[in-house]
Design an enzyme around this catalytic site. Sequence first.
Site, short mmCIF file in Angstrom:
data_model
loop_
_atom_site.label_atom_id
_atom_site.label_comp_id
_atom_site.label_asym_id
_atom_site.label_seq_id
_atom_site.Cartn_x
_atom_site.Cartn_y
_atom_site.Cartn_z
N SER A 150 -69.89 -4.71 72.43
CA SER A 150 -71.09 -4.70 73.27
C SER A 150 -71.56 -6.12 73.44
CB SER A 150 -72.19 -3.87 72.61
OG SER A 150 -73.44 -4.04 73.29
N TYR A 166 -77.00 -2.15 64.85
CA TYR A 166 -76.11 -2.02 66.00
C TYR A 166 -75.54 -3.38 66.40
CZ TYR A 166 -74.34 -0.75 70.61
OH TYR A 166 -73.52 -0.54 71.71
#
Length: 263
Positions: A150, A166
Amino acid sequence: MTRTVSQLFDLTGKTALVTGGSRGLGLQMAHALGEAGARIMLSSRKAADLEEAVADLQAANIDARWIAADCSKEADIDRLVDETLSRMGDIDILVNNAGASWAAPAEDYPTEAWDKVMNLNVRGYFLLARRIGKKSMIARRSGRIINIASIAGLGGNPPELQMVAYNTSKGAVLSLTETLACEWGAHNITVNAICPGFFPSKLTAGVLETLGAEAMAKHAPLNRLGDDEDLKGVTLLFASDAGKHITGQWIAVDGGVSVITGA
């Protein structure tokens, strides 16, 4: 004889395992691989979602099947690989896409939330790649591994997002990608990563709600969020012989957001 572009991107006869494949980005990538000729094994935790996703792929004339598994659990990972090998033969392409997120201030971040995110987003990726490498790819000296990271793994984020686990996990995925690429290049296995930006999905729903989908779109040089086609091209590049000399790399598919932030 030098192959044509169409031949280089052709995946006919290949088998791909896509985790987190029942919806969103995972299903989009499964479509890309299947449309190029690969047979698809989808996996996620919920059988009902997988049945619906496989029906969607089959409606597009893609050979697709499913196995429900929780990729945060080693026993489930072992079963997923063994059942896939039994039902479909060797695994040529692995797309590590299963993921979890949890938002909380860093100073109050629950340990159990940290462990949940890291177990699925990092440990699960490694365990699945290790088992497939050992049981299928290394002996055949052939394989393509695509890890979904990401742009959140490229640096920090607005403080209101509060996604310390995350972001950390996705940074770790990039390091894992580079390390596996170095170790397994000798076995003719390529390992690369895709760093999506903001796509409408279940995983990013909270982010888009917090920051506003329209505001996030305007933040990108291309002035939009990702859509149902935007991961297809890079997925196929990394999975096919068109990308056979690319390993240990990552590509951001984010409409240019990471260029603005300097990642």
